[in-house]
Motif scaffolding. Structure first.
Motif, mmCIF file in Angstrom:
data_model
loop_
_atom_site.group_PDB
_atom_site.id
_atom_site.type_symbol
_atom_site.label_atom_id
_atom_site.label_comp_id
_atom_site.label_asym_id
_atom_site.label_seq_id
_atom_site.Cartn_x
_atom_site.Cartn_y
_atom_site.Cartn_z
ATOM 1 N N MET A 113 -22.575 31.533 13.247
ATOM 2 C CA MET A 113 -21.628 30.525 12.758
ATOM 3 C C MET A 113 -22.115 29.116 13.114
ATOM 4 N N ILE A 114 -21.669 28.161 12.327
ATOM 5 C CA ILE A 114 -22.056 26.768 12.511
ATOM 6 C C ILE A 114 -20.912 26.008 13.177
ATOM 7 N N GLU A 115 -21.244 25.132 14.093
ATOM 8 C CA GLU A 115 -20.221 24.282 14.702
ATOM 9 C C GLU A 115 -19.734 23.271 13.664
ATOM 10 N N THR A 116 -18.460 22.981 13.705
ATOM 11 C CA THR A 116 -17.847 22.166 12.655
ATOM 12 C C THR A 116 -18.219 20.689 12.710
ATOM 13 N N ASP A 117 -18.932 20.264 13.736
ATOM 14 C CA ASP A 117 -19.323 18.863 13.812
ATOM 15 C C ASP A 117 -20.749 18.621 13.309
ATOM 16 N N LYS A 118 -21.385 19.640 12.753
ATOM 17 C CA LYS A 118 -22.759 19.496 12.285
ATOM 18 C C LYS A 118 -22.815 18.805 10.929
ATOM 19 N N ARG A 119 -23.942 18.112 10.707
ATOM 20 C CA ARG A 119 -24.169 17.446 9.421
ATOM 21 C C ARG A 119 -24.858 18.435 8.478
ATOM 22 N N TRP A 169 -15.294 22.858 -3.895
ATOM 23 C CA TRP A 169 -15.345 23.685 -2.685
ATOM 24 C C TRP A 169 -16.030 22.976 -1.521
ATOM 25 N N VAL A 170 -17.026 22.136 -1.807
ATOM 26 C CA VAL A 170 -17.738 21.437 -0.737
ATOM 27 C C VAL A 170 -16.806 20.483 0.009
ATOM 28 N N ALA A 171 -15.863 19.892 -0.719
ATOM 29 C CA ALA A 171 -14.946 18.926 -0.106
ATOM 30 C C ALA A 171 -14.042 19.564 0.945
ATOM 31 N N ALA A 172 -13.901 20.880 0.887
ATOM 32 C CA ALA A 172 -13.031 21.577 1.848
ATOM 33 C C ALA A 172 -13.756 21.956 3.126
ATOM 34 N N MET A 173 -15.038 21.632 3.202
ATOM 35 C CA MET A 173 -15.785 21.958 4.420
ATOM 36 C C MET A 173 -15.480 20.952 5.518
ATOM 37 N N PRO A 174 -15.453 21.391 6.770
ATOM 38 C CA PRO A 174 -15.184 20.466 7.879
ATOM 39 C C PRO A 174 -16.433 19.679 8.255
ATOM 40 N N GLY A 175 -16.250 18.616 8.991
ATOM 41 C CA GLY A 175 -17.386 17.885 9.541
ATOM 42 C C GLY A 175 -18.042 16.918 8.577
ATOM 43 N N ASP A 176 -19.318 16.667 8.830
ATOM 44 C CA ASP A 176 -20.089 15.649 8.114
ATOM 45 C C ASP A 176 -20.843 16.311 6.969
ATOM 46 N N ALA A 234 -11.186 26.905 -5.029
ATOM 47 C CA ALA A 234 -10.382 27.184 -3.829
ATOM 48 C C ALA A 234 -10.860 28.470 -3.153
ATOM 49 N N ILE A 235 -11.215 29.458 -3.958
ATOM 50 C CA ILE A 235 -11.729 30.710 -3.406
ATOM 51 C C ILE A 235 -13.105 30.484 -2.789
ATOM 52 N N MET A 236 -13.968 29.736 -3.482
ATOM 53 C CA MET A 236 -15.288 29.429 -2.931
ATOM 54 C C MET A 236 -15.151 28.719 -1.591
ATOM 55 N N ALA A 237 -14.200 27.803 -1.499
ATOM 56 C CA ALA A 237 -13.971 27.080 -0.245
ATOM 57 C C ALA A 237 -13.571 28.039 0.863
ATOM 58 N N GLN A 238 -12.691 28.981 0.531
ATOM 59 C CA GLN A 238 -12.242 29.943 1.532
ATOM 60 C C GLN A 238 -13.406 30.806 2.012
ATOM 61 N N ILE A 239 -14.240 31.259 1.074
ATOM 62 C CA ILE A 239 -15.400 32.086 1.428
ATOM 63 C C ILE A 239 -16.379 31.295 2.303
ATOM 64 N N ALA A 240 -16.676 30.066 1.878
ATOM 65 C CA ALA A 240 -17.648 29.251 2.605
ATOM 66 C C ALA A 240 -17.161 28.912 4.009
ATOM 67 N N PHE A 252 -18.363 28.858 9.067
ATOM 68 C CA PHE A 252 -17.720 28.327 10.269
ATOM 69 C C PHE A 252 -16.783 29.288 10.981
ATOM 70 N N GLY A 253 -16.541 30.436 10.357
ATOM 71 C CA GLY A 253 -15.606 31.376 10.957
ATOM 72 C C GLY A 253 -14.159 30.966 10.812
ATOM 73 N N LEU A 254 -13.891 30.047 9.874
ATOM 74 C CA LEU A 254 -12.530 29.548 9.659
ATOM 75 C C LEU A 254 -11.853 30.400 8.584
ATOM 76 N N THR A 255 -10.616 30.776 8.799
ATOM 77 C CA THR A 255 -9.915 31.655 7.861
ATOM 78 C C THR A 255 -8.865 30.942 7.048
ATOM 79 N N GLU A 256 -8.666 29.652 7.288
ATOM 80 C CA GLU A 256 -7.680 28.901 6.523
ATOM 81 C C GLU A 256 -8.328 27.693 5.890
ATOM 82 N N ILE A 257 -7.853 27.350 4.680
ATOM 83 C CA ILE A 257 -8.374 26.154 3.987
ATOM 84 C C ILE A 257 -7.603 24.932 4.455
#
Length: 197
Positions: A1-7, A27-34, A181-187, A192-197
């Motif tokens: 898994m990737i840490e959410t503060d990574k670029r 879907w990319v816009a729903a990713m955390p971090g940079d 929205a589904i792609m965002a959930q999968i990604a 990141f191991g995140l289960t919620e959008i």
């Protein structure tokens, strides 16, 4: 898994750019971090390779997600050329110390694709299903052999679309808002191991 503060740079074509949906729905816009979205509609893996230096290396990311090939194959380019271009990008990133995340694109709804007026102008459409499956198998194999995290949309997307695969596309190729929205959930889960959008 990737840490959410990574670029992370996302390099790809229209499905990465978010063609047909607003930037906030991509879907990319729903990713955390940079996150840096360098998807360009209509681009091929050859085009992605040409712009790899300004759009990836000069961004100094920790990781790069690379997803492409459907435009190459639709236009009649060979599967081998797509594999060559993708591997060249993987290796360029690795040489610069950038973590590589190969991605397998969402498989199109082929019946819907063939209904489009533009389908007849793409010589590779007829063989697209089997070629995309072969490309997906190659990407998965490369990721396994090199112990890389693989963002495999093709494997998991159908699990979320049991009410009708076509309902998640605008034209059979490009996911609509529901598809993104589904792609965002999968990604978010795979990266990141995140289960919620």
């Amino acid at each position: 898994m990737i840490e959410t503060d990574k670029r992370i740079v996302f390099l790809g074509d229209s499905i990465t750019e978010g063609y047909g949906v607003s930037p906030s729905e991509c879907w990319v816009a729903a990713m955390p971090g940079d996150m840096v979205n360098h998807g360009i509609s209509g681009d091929t893996t050859a085009g992605m390779l040409r712009r790899f230096s300004p759009h990836v290396i000069r961004e100094h990311p920790d990781y790069v997600v690379i997803m492409g090939g459907i435009n190459d194959l639709s236009e009649g380019r060979s599967l081998q050329s797509v594999q060559h271009n993708l591997q060249a990008m993987y290796e360029k990133a690795e040489m610069r110390g950038i973590g590589v995340i190969p991605a397998v694109c969402v498989m199109p709804d082929y019946d819907m694709v063939l209904e489009n007026d533009w389908a007849q102008y793409y010589p590779g459409i007829r063989h697209l299903p089997e070629q995309l499956e072969q490309l997906a198998a190659w990407i998965r194999s490369y990721a396994r052999s090199n112990e890389l995290l693989c963002l495999d949309f093709a494997q998991f997307f159908p699990n979320y679309t049991t009410d009708g695969y076509h309902r998640y596309f605008s034209d059979g190729v490009h996911p609509n808002e529901r598809g993104h929205a589904i792609m965002a959930q999968i990604a978010r889960k795979l990266l990141f191991g995140l289960t919620e959008i």
